[in-house]
Design a protein around this motif. Structure first.
Motif, mmCIF file in Angstrom:
data_model
loop_
_atom_site.group_PDB
_atom_site.id
_atom_site.type_symbol
_atom_site.label_atom_id
_atom_site.label_comp_id
_atom_site.label_asym_id
_atom_site.label_seq_id
_atom_site.Cartn_x
_atom_site.Cartn_y
_atom_site.Cartn_z
ATOM 1 N N ALA A 1 0.476 6.494 -3.475
ATOM 2 C CA ALA A 1 1.707 5.931 -3.672
ATOM 3 C C ALA A 1 2.670 6.924 -2.947
ATOM 4 O O ALA A 1 3.035 7.945 -3.077
ATOM 5 N N HIS A 2 3.319 6.338 -2.086
ATOM 6 C CA HIS A 2 4.656 6.702 -1.602
ATOM 7 C C HIS A 2 5.699 5.714 -1.704
ATOM 8 O O HIS A 2 5.993 4.976 -0.967
ATOM 9 N N PRO A 3 6.552 5.859 -2.565
ATOM 10 C CA PRO A 3 7.379 4.856 -3.179
ATOM 11 C C PRO A 3 8.503 4.874 -2.287
ATOM 12 O O PRO A 3 9.682 5.426 -2.769
ATOM 13 N N PHE A 4 8.698 3.970 -1.083
ATOM 14 C CA PHE A 4 9.585 4.044 -0.418
ATOM 15 C C PHE A 4 10.966 3.371 -0.837
ATOM 16 O O PHE A 4 12.111 3.568 -0.233
ATOM 17 N N LEU A 5 10.884 2.317 -1.797
ATOM 18 C CA LEU A 5 12.013 1.485 -2.423
ATOM 19 C C LEU A 5 12.997 2.409 -2.816
ATOM 20 O O LEU A 5 14.048 2.429 -2.853
ATOM 21 N N GLY B 1 -12.208 11.225 0.286
ATOM 22 C CA GLY B 1 -11.167 11.217 -0.696
ATOM 23 C C GLY B 1 -10.653 9.718 -0.976
ATOM 24 O O GLY B 1 -10.639 9.268 -2.179
ATOM 25 N N ILE B 2 -10.313 9.102 0.089
ATOM 26 C CA ILE B 2 -9.772 7.757 -0.342
ATOM 27 C C ILE B 2 -10.738 6.619 -0.520
ATOM 28 O O ILE B 2 -10.514 5.723 -1.393
ATOM 29 N N ILE C 1 0.778 -1.197 -0.011
ATOM 30 C CA ILE C 1 -0.024 0.005 0.052
ATOM 31 C C ILE C 1 0.911 1.159 0.084
ATOM 32 O O ILE C 1 0.624 2.112 -0.799
ATOM 33 N N MET C 2 1.849 1.149 0.914
ATOM 34 C CA MET C 2 2.850 2.449 0.704
ATOM 35 C C MET C 2 3.541 2.686 -0.492
ATOM 36 O O MET C 2 3.693 3.611 -0.918
ATOM 37 N N GLN C 3 3.885 1.367 -1.063
ATOM 38 C CA GLN C 3 5.047 1.721 -2.438
ATOM 39 C C GLN C 3 3.967 2.038 -3.510
ATOM 40 O O GLN C 3 4.472 2.975 -4.394
ATOM 41 N N LEU C 4 2.838 1.335 -3.709
ATOM 42 C CA LEU C 4 1.879 1.225 -4.844
ATOM 43 C C LEU C 4 0.873 2.156 -4.628
ATOM 44 O O LEU C 4 0.194 2.580 -5.912
ATOM 45 N N GLY C 5 0.241 2.654 -3.350
ATOM 46 C CA GLY C 5 -1.041 3.265 -3.187
ATOM 47 C C GLY C 5 -2.053 2.247 -3.404
ATOM 48 O O GLY C 5 -1.852 0.892 -3.583
ATOM 49 N N THR C 6 -3.201 2.703 -3.766
ATOM 50 C CA THR C 6 -4.538 1.963 -3.776
ATOM 51 C C THR C 6 -5.577 2.343 -4.786
ATOM 52 O O THR C 6 -5.465 3.672 -5.188
ATOM 53 N N GLN C 7 -6.436 1.496 -5.229
ATOM 54 C CA GLN C 7 -7.479 2.148 -5.783
ATOM 55 C C GLN C 7 -8.550 2.644 -4.812
ATOM 56 O O GLN C 7 -8.218 2.598 -3.576
ATOM 57 N N LEU D 1 -13.933 1.794 3.492
ATOM 58 C CA LEU D 1 -12.739 2.176 4.336
ATOM 59 C C LEU D 1 -13.341 2.452 5.854
ATOM 60 O O LEU D 1 -14.227 3.218 6.218
ATOM 61 N N PRO D 2 -12.607 2.149 6.818
ATOM 62 C CA PRO D 2 -12.989 2.261 8.456
ATOM 63 C C PRO D 2 -12.497 3.757 8.652
ATOM 64 O O PRO D 2 -11.708 4.175 8.075
ATOM 65 N N TRP D 3 -13.356 4.134 9.599
ATOM 66 C CA TRP D 3 -13.257 5.625 9.851
ATOM 67 C C TRP D 3 -12.085 5.938 10.922
ATOM 68 O O TRP D 3 -11.293 6.686 10.633
ATOM 69 N N THR D 4 -12.161 5.100 11.800
ATOM 70 C CA THR D 4 -11.264 5.245 13.033
ATOM 71 C C THR D 4 -9.749 5.384 12.582
ATOM 72 O O THR D 4 -8.986 6.323 13.206
ATOM 73 N N PRO D 5 -9.035 4.525 11.691
ATOM 74 C CA PRO D 5 -7.645 4.689 11.450
ATOM 75 C C PRO D 5 -7.520 6.087 10.997
ATOM 76 O O PRO D 5 -6.482 6.803 11.203
ATOM 77 N N ILE D 6 -8.524 6.829 9.954
ATOM 78 C CA ILE D 6 -7.940 8.013 9.368
ATOM 79 C C ILE D 6 -8.265 9.097 10.512
ATOM 80 O O ILE D 6 -7.562 10.233 10.444
#
Length: 177
Positions: free
Chosen positions: A133-137, A125-126, A89-95, A100-105
């Motif tokens: 995406a946040h391409p950490f590699l 938005g999510i 998810i961090m590397q590629l992002g998502t569709q 989506l659950p509310w609590t984590p956001i």
């Protein structure tokens, strides 16, 4: 005047030892790779820690080295929910994530000092567009400490193999105990 004298017996010794290289090269590669893999895992953990608001992704980085195939595996293992890989998810992002659950956001927004209204916009938005995406590699491999780890490993291995080529079964240096 400077002159360089090469003793042909030393060159002959190195050439004769290279025939046995399959016996000592793999062992030395393994020694260097084990340290390199640990160093890169630490660098990746640090890079991930800069990108997240909890340390679970950075703390989940594991590394392994398979000497049989000379292969290293390094990466995070944290999951999001029961079946979503946090590193992917961090590397590629998502569709879009319609359920989506509310609590984590909400928790993330509070950590970042954002208002509940901002959190709601992000959550919507999510749900409708997904996670960016946040391409950490690439970021990990672009760091100076990653480059230094690679260069140091290559230098250590090169010097060790060169010394073994010339020394063969003879001892190098002097050790007193």
């Amino acid at each position: 005047m400077f002159t360089l004298t090469v003793d042909a017996t030393q060159v002959a010794r190195a050439v004769s030892n290279l025939g046995r290289a399959p016996q000592w090269v793999p062992k030395n590669i393994d020694l260097v790779m084990v340290k390199l893999v640990r160093d890169v895992a630490d660098i990746m953990s640090d890079q991930l820690a800069q990108r997240s608001y909890t340390s679970d992704l950075a703390d989940s980085v594991v590394s392994s080295y398979n000497p049989a195939v000379k292969e290293a595996t390094i990466g995070p293992r944290a999951m999001r929910g029961r079946s979503f890989d946090g590193g992917v998810i961090m590397q590629l992002g998502t569709q879009k994530i319609p359920h989506l659950p509310w609590t984590p956001i909400k928790n993330w927004a509070e950590f970042r000092g954002k208002s509940i209204q901002d959190a709601r916009y992000i959550w919507l938005g999510i749900r409708s567009h997904g996670v960016k995406a946040h391409p950490f590699l690439n970021e990990t491999m672009g760091r100076a400490d990653f480059e230094n780890a690679m260069v140091n490993a290559a230098n250590v291995l090169g010097l060790k193999l060169a010394a073994l080529a010339f020394a063969g079964s003879n001892a190098i240096g002097l050790a007193e105990t």
